[in-house]
Design a protein around this motif. Sequence first.
Motif, mmCIF file in Angstrom:
data_model
loop_
_atom_site.group_PDB
_atom_site.id
_atom_site.type_symbol
_atom_site.label_atom_id
_atom_site.label_comp_id
_atom_site.label_asym_id
_atom_site.label_seq_id
_atom_site.Cartn_x
_atom_site.Cartn_y
_atom_site.Cartn_z
ATOM 1 N N SER A 63 1.048 -1.443 -0.165
ATOM 2 C CA SER A 63 0.011 0.028 0.030
ATOM 3 C C SER A 63 0.790 1.045 0.182
ATOM 4 C CB SER A 63 -0.752 -0.015 1.437
ATOM 5 O OG SER A 63 -0.346 -0.087 1.801
ATOM 6 N N GLN A 64 2.052 1.401 1.070
ATOM 7 C CA GLN A 64 2.914 1.883 1.513
ATOM 8 C C GLN A 64 3.160 2.291 -1.081
ATOM 9 O OE1 GLN A 64 3.817 4.971 3.080
ATOM 10 N NE2 GLN A 64 4.569 6.135 1.324
ATOM 11 N N LEU A 65 3.831 1.497 -1.202
ATOM 12 C CA LEU A 65 4.571 1.544 -2.607
ATOM 13 C C LEU A 65 3.752 2.566 -3.757
ATOM 14 C CD1 LEU A 65 5.631 -1.913 -3.148
ATOM 15 C CD2 LEU A 65 7.009 -0.151 -3.110
ATOM 16 N N ASP A 66 2.213 2.023 -3.653
ATOM 17 C CA ASP A 66 1.394 2.305 -3.915
ATOM 18 C C ASP A 66 1.068 4.087 -4.241
ATOM 19 O OD1 ASP A 66 0.649 -0.101 -5.272
ATOM 20 O OD2 ASP A 66 -1.333 -0.421 -4.381
ATOM 21 N N ALA A 67 1.357 4.180 -2.984
ATOM 22 C CA ALA A 67 0.759 5.366 -2.392
ATOM 23 C C ALA A 67 2.095 6.080 -2.468
ATOM 24 C CB ALA A 67 0.997 5.780 -0.340
ATOM 25 N N THR A 68 3.268 5.565 -2.784
ATOM 26 C CA THR A 68 4.421 6.486 -3.216
ATOM 27 C C THR A 68 4.682 6.722 -4.705
ATOM 28 O OG1 THR A 68 5.765 5.605 -1.600
ATOM 29 C CG2 THR A 68 6.924 6.661 -3.102
ATOM 30 N N ALA A 69 4.221 6.028 -5.086
ATOM 31 C CA ALA A 69 3.376 6.033 -6.848
ATOM 32 C C ALA A 69 2.773 7.185 -7.507
ATOM 33 C CB ALA A 69 3.425 4.743 -7.330
ATOM 34 N N LEU A 70 1.605 7.140 -6.487
ATOM 35 C CA LEU A 70 0.539 8.338 -6.292
ATOM 36 C C LEU A 70 0.767 9.565 -5.466
ATOM 37 C CD1 LEU A 70 -2.333 5.941 -5.690
ATOM 38 C CD2 LEU A 70 -1.919 7.077 -8.018
ATOM 39 N N GLY A 71 1.725 9.606 -5.010
ATOM 40 C CA GLY A 71 2.203 10.909 -4.289
ATOM 41 C C GLY A 71 1.189 11.416 -3.052
#
Length: 653
Positions: free
Chosen positions: A611-619
């Motif tokens: 979920s954090q990997l997604d959040a980083t990608a989404l900014g």
Amino acid sequence: MKKYNYFFAVIALLPSTGALAETKLLWGDTHLHTANSPDAFMAGNRTAGPDVAYRYARGEPVIHPYAGNRVQINQPLDFLAVADHAEYLGVFPEVMGGRAEQPEAGLFEKLKSFFYVESIRYFISDPRKGVETFREMIPTNDIQPGDSRDPIATANESGNGKGLESVGLVSKDSAARIIASQWTRSMEVADRYNQPGSFTTLVGWEWSQTASGANLHRVVLSDTDGKTASSFSPIGADVAPYPEQLWDQLAALSASVGANFIAIPHNSNISKGYMFSKTTVAGEPITAEYASKRSRWEPLVEATQIKGDSETHPDLAPDDEFANFERYRFYIQGINPGQTYQVQKGDTVRSALKNGIELEKDTGVNPFKLGMIGSTDAHTSLASAEEPNFWGKMPTDSIPVNKRGPDSGDYANGKTSTNGWTMSASGLAAVWSEDNSREAIIAAMKRRETYATTGPRIGVRFFGGWGYQQEDIQAADLAAVGYAGGVPMGGELASAPTGAAPRFLVAATKGALDHNLDRIQVIKLWLNNDGRAEEKIFNVAWSESVSGERALQLDGKLPAVGNSANIKTGKTANNIGAAQLSALWIDPEFDAGQSSLYYLRVLQIPTVRHSQLDATALGVDTPYEGPATIQERAYTSPIWYSPELASAREDND
């Protein structure tokens, strides 16, 4: 009864000669759904059948059934069980394609059927709404957690759970013909991809009982071949609504086709306390006959998967600092504003193991002598359990912008729909098998020589005996020493020599593509003199910290290993932890008159959650659905000690 108050733990590197390779460690997934499962189809998996599942598991690139991009597992699996729901297996593609025969009906019923079909077609054009639509079609009663009522009888009395035939979507005979045809095709594919010694396809399906919103699901596995399996139909909850009825039908099937079968409970964490209750699902007392039957057919439990971790819960294990891990707060019937998630003792594997030794004292038989495995329960046809390479529970979960719905609700109390970020990138089934074949894998599962991981390929050995010595942990062939001097994970210790406490060889090594290890813990459960089960956690092997030695505190706990995960890059530095850990551990509080059991929990250093990997990608900020970093882990099957068993063996000698 005298207790032995001594403790010895050693931190050491395993020899580089391959001490963990005595028997073959096989990695697999026993719980994967394809487009043949109704909920998978409704959620957007319209194209990926069993052939895609096997190709992905073997390491081939395939096309994601929703995103349409090329995906590939980082490390191929050794075995796979496609476990589509027995109920309406393969029916939805036929119904939605207009190829299923409708029931004989009058004008009103035909209009109702037309309405349902067109409504479903409308909703499945947006797969994000598909699963909720499927749930609404087959409603359930909302029995509260801890309710003493029979959830199956309650659902039947209210008229719920009658199936697709009741709404005019398909006739009963037509559904049966479709299921038989699709099952045969699936079995043909399983046989085509089965390559003994290289890649094994296990015959399997899911028995899916969700009456009153209580998850009672089991995955059924067999060592038979696909050709033989085509001669029978997978047993669903529609024909065998109670677990006891499933076991009876498996017994008849086993005798008929000459094959072995096992049933593996999963997602006890959302069973509302029913999965491992001290009564039957119907509320009857557990008898020796029931306990023996359950123990025979259910030797394993799926301890971790995409819908959360079921090992334990912080409300039930307040002294366990690692109990608050990948909690899943959503009952299977979806949103219910009047109901919040409430963990029950029957919901966790650790509670089941404790209930088992308590029931054994009363009935003479332990119904919950459970080994552990993990698996995915993915509905994408993709057995993905790797945080940076996780393709979701449902097909729509592959796209980060789809992970959270428009209404977040009251997440803290579970009053919201589940979404892609509430899911866990988990898990894997690890099996110590004589070879990579259907017969050998099922045999290893029946003797419980298995363990679960939440995704990493952590190699774990665990042996219990009475005479192991310190030098044994340095043996060039640890497994040979372990087998010769005791029993492996899943086994039972024989009689205790006078004045002795059990000794355990424990060893773990990180996976080739994984991160370092933090520690190995022994979780001990035992029956006290009042007949009540207790638990205690021992740290038995651990890595040093960056600053130097980590020492046990007075309360037996360890300082944290640290955190080298970078949530901005998603990378974790392996400058903390250890690649390998091992120990000889002697139970310092052993009482030969008390039943006890022991299992290992191996913790990896912190890494970045998907979920954090997604959040980083989404900014965006760290999603509230999960922490930025997690400590992946492995759970072994226990080793049991019973004074009654010990006494019986002494008498026989």
